[in-house]
Enzyme design. Sequence first.
Site, PDB file in Angstrom:
ATOM      1  N   HIS A 180     -28.104  45.791 -22.398  1.00  0.00           N
ATOM      2  CA  HIS A 180     -27.651  44.606 -23.123  1.00  0.00           C
ATOM      3  C   HIS A 180     -27.922  44.752 -24.623  1.00  0.00           C
ATOM      4  CE1 HIS A 180     -27.013  42.598 -19.305  1.00  0.00           C
ATOM      5  NE2 HIS A 180     -26.453  41.605 -19.967  1.00  0.00           N
ATOM      6  N   LYS A 192     -32.136  36.267 -11.523  1.00  0.00           N
ATOM      7  CA  LYS A 192     -33.060  35.284 -10.956  1.00  0.00           C
ATOM      8  C   LYS A 192     -33.746  34.571 -12.105  1.00  0.00           C
ATOM      9  CE  LYS A 192     -36.941  38.473 -10.461  1.00  0.00           C
ATOM     10  NZ  LYS A 192     -37.890  39.100  -9.565  1.00  0.00           N
TER      11      LYS A 192
END
Length: 184
Positions: A38, A103
Amino acid sequence: MKQISIEAPLEKSVIRSLRAGDRVFVNGTIYTARDAAHARMVENYNNGIEFPIDLKNRIIYYAGPCPAKPGEVIGSCGPTTAGRMDAYAPILLDNGLAAMIGKGARNAAVVDAMKRNCAVYLGATGGAGALIAECIKESEVVAYDDLGTEAIRRLKVENFPVVVLIDCEGNDIYEIGQREYRKI
């Protein structure tokens, strides 16, 4: 709450039909990317370099799979904490990303970008990486091979189990759950 199967890449009509709390089975092509991938994608984008994958209508799974044992497609492939990608997610969402799998909770900037771009956040069960790996039928590194387990992989998945944690309207299962708990 309903239980449905969806096909990736995702159409906006499918995204709009998903509600926080829905149980979903993902089929099709998704990509893995974690912190290092990322950071590189966004840094490169900010320097005028195109993303290494087409983000339009795609799903990124926040995972760094373990190496495959002989005869296996992939090793254990559980989700990582999504908050570590919060600094980067709005840029990816603004460039077409349709869904993220991880999550944990997301920050307000990510939720705002999801609402702005009609995107969803899906949750995979932490600690179930070996079971999740059984849903992965193909795995191929497609970018940033030098990052090892954090390289971007293209995965072909079948009946990959997730829950809609935040829908495209910003309804958040974590907030809904807390409200329901307080009523008890």
